[in-house]
Design an enzyme around this catalytic site. Structure first.
Site, short mmCIF file in Angstrom:
data_model
loop_
_atom_site.label_atom_id
_atom_site.label_comp_id
_atom_site.label_asym_id
_atom_site.label_seq_id
_atom_site.Cartn_x
_atom_site.Cartn_y
_atom_site.Cartn_z
N ASP A 125 6.43 40.20 35.63
CA ASP A 125 5.93 39.06 35.49
C ASP A 125 6.94 38.08 36.25
OD1 ASP A 125 4.12 36.95 34.45
OD2 ASP A 125 6.25 36.44 34.25
N GLU A 135 15.06 57.97 35.16
CA GLU A 135 15.32 58.59 34.41
C GLU A 135 14.16 59.29 33.25
OE1 GLU A 135 18.76 56.84 31.48
OE2 GLU A 135 19.61 55.42 33.14
#
Length: 529
Positions: free
Chosen positions: A210, A252
């Protein structure tokens, strides 16, 4: 646990995905209290699978006082009790994945709620404390500190500063209930990376960021000067270090980011999409563009051009939880979107708006890249005009009542033709049940049927999703372009019916062709050459 894109998807599934935005509070109410919840979403997962979307983006579902619709987060690791529990969220993520649907959560990094533990501790600790260093506390100006520390304009109407009883002021680019975090502080950075890991560990496929360009502020918080470059709190260069660190976390887990980046400068916008930063960003140029063939073509061309240097896919969206719904906007004299232009009582031709929204659906779904669909758009819902005594959006109140706010696009969805079992948190207008999903599912000419068919073709037919686009010769007011594998999209915005390019057959049209096989005004068609 690795992040979980749809099971059959490739690693770059997000480059061509159709993603459905869920505003939980208004999606589906399972417990009958008038507020949508996670149990309601879980009950409608088969509907979403049949619709044919690849992922769900959830607006914030975290613990929140709801001063700004959940974008005032009190705890990023817990679900607001009005929506359910963390356990239910984990079940939803797993059940969606079993249906081939990924989950994208919303992170709000610029600010937290004034009920967040950090901010409560900062208020209690007082001036000069380490707790206040996590935010932007400052003494005021003037003889007695009675003036705000600077004159920055708010993202909402009103002041960006609020004074606390001990005399200091704190910064909030949005509402006073949303204090801005100090992203120069390492604890703030570490905490957000831990929050990202928390949700990736629970199997989410990605994160929507956001207000992604607002996090970092100019040193010393200097006064705002119109036209000054760089802006003191929008698109500061230091922000890219944050997103490079975030990208390492996402990589990851195989997760992805989509950023809310409102920037007019295409080169600076593209920086957020470099290979070691965000994967995608919302396309507000297209969203706000009027229903005008030349301007839409320009918006498409500029979007593709600004993404090309960094190899990022474009995103296409017609509406979201902050803007006027497509059917209403396209039925007005001014068919663009601008927050400053919103006003009560704007005349709307819903039949015209619906015809254009159907055509726009096929246009957006045929463009290269990914597409975002806001809940209720597939039902053709119009913007609701909320009674004054029921409006909740802070944009309305901070404008002194001039701005109708964003509640009109947040009214709970009509699932059945009867009245709701409980009074919704925002009132459904008279006649709302006529848009009910159960009615539209049985109508082959409904907006829902159009979206189901279009999304199904987008998944199964060659040429859709990310890839090249080439414009075809067309009359004024007509958009015509080819994708790969002989796929053609034509959209007629002109008054006269359009002659279609050569093709073997039509895949889908937003409305019937005329008796001569030509494309009527405000109609779109997909063709196979």
């Amino acid at each position: 646990m690795a992040a979980t894109p749809p099971p059959e998807a490739t690693d770059d599934w997000w480059r061509s995905a159709a993603i459905y935005q869920v505003y939980v509070r208004s999606f589906a109410d399972a417990d009958g209290d008038g507020t949508g919840d996670l149990a309601g979403v879980r009950s409608r997962l088969p509907y979403l699978a049949e619709l044919g979307v690849d992922a769900l983006w959830f607006t914030p579902w975290y613990l929140s006082p709801l001063a700004d619709g959940g974008y005032d987060v009190a705890d990023y690791r817990s679900i607001d009790p009005a929506f359910g529990t963390l356990g239910e969220a984990e079940k939803l993520i797993a059940e969606a994945r079993a249906l081939g649907i990924g989950v994208i959560v919303d992170i709000v990094p610029n600010h937290v709620s004034d009920q967040h533990a950090w901010f409560r501790a900062a208020l209690a600790a007082g001036p000069g404390s380490p707790e206040r260093e996590l935010f932007h506390f400052r003494p005021g100006r003037g003889e007695h500190g009675e003036l705000a520390p600077n004159d920055w304009p708010s993202q909402f109407a009103g002041s960006t500063w609020t004074r606390v009883p001990d005399g200091e002021w704190y910064l909030h680019l949005f509402a006073p209930e949303q204090p801005d975090l100090n992203w120069a502080h390492p604890v703030v950075r570490d905490e957000h990376e831990n929050v990202l890991r928390f949700w990736f560990e629970r199997g989410v496929a990605g994160v929507r960021v956001d207000s992604a360009a607002l996090l970092t502020k100019a040193a010393g918080l200097p006064d705002f000067v119109e036209g000054r470059d760089p802006h003191p709190y929008i698109d500061q260069d230091e922000i890219h270090d944050i997103y490079r660190s975030w990208r390492a976390v996402a990589d990851e887990y195989g997760g992805i980011f989509v950023g809310e980046v409102w920037l007019p400068d295409s080169e600076r916008f593209a920086r957020y999409l470099r290979p070691d930063e965000l994967h995608t960003a919302f396309n507000f140029n297209f969203l706000s563009c009027p229903w005008d063939a030349a301007r839409l073509r320009t918006a498409v061309e500029e979007t593709l051009a600004e993404h090309a240097p960094v190899g990022a896919p474009a995103t296409w969206v017609l509406c979201n939880h902050d803007v006027t719904r497509t059917v209403t906007r396209y039925g007005r004299r001014d068919t663009g979107f601008d927050f400053a232009a919103k006003t009560f009582g704007t005349p709307t031709d819903l039949a015209l708006g619906t015809r254009r929204a159907r055509a726009a659906a096929l246009l957006s779904l045929a463009l290269p890249g990914s597409v975002y669909l806001y809940q209720g758009e597939e039902l053709g819902l119009p913007e609701a005009e909320i009674p004054l005594d029921r409006i909740q959006d802070p944009m309305h109140f901070r404008s002194g009542g001039a701005d109708p706010g964003r509640d009109g696009c947040r009214v709970p969805l009509p699932w059945t033709a009867g009245p709701p079992t409980a009074e919704p948190w925002l009132p459904q207008p008279d006649g709302w049940s006529g848009y009910a999903a159960e009615l539209q599912a049985a109508d082959p000419d409904s907006m829902l049927s159009l979206y189901r068919t279009a999304l199904g073709l987008r998944r199964t037919e060659a040429g859709f999703g990310d890839g090249p686009l080439s414009w075809l010769p067309a009359a004024d007011g007509v958009l015509a372009f080819a994708r790969s594998e002989g796929l053609i999209c034509v959209v007629n915005l002109a008054a006269e019916p359009a002659v279609l390019p050569g093709h073997s057959h039509a895949l889908l049209s937003s409305g019937p062709l005329d008796d001569g096989g030509r494309l009527p005004q405000d109609t779109a068609v997909w063709l196979r050459a």
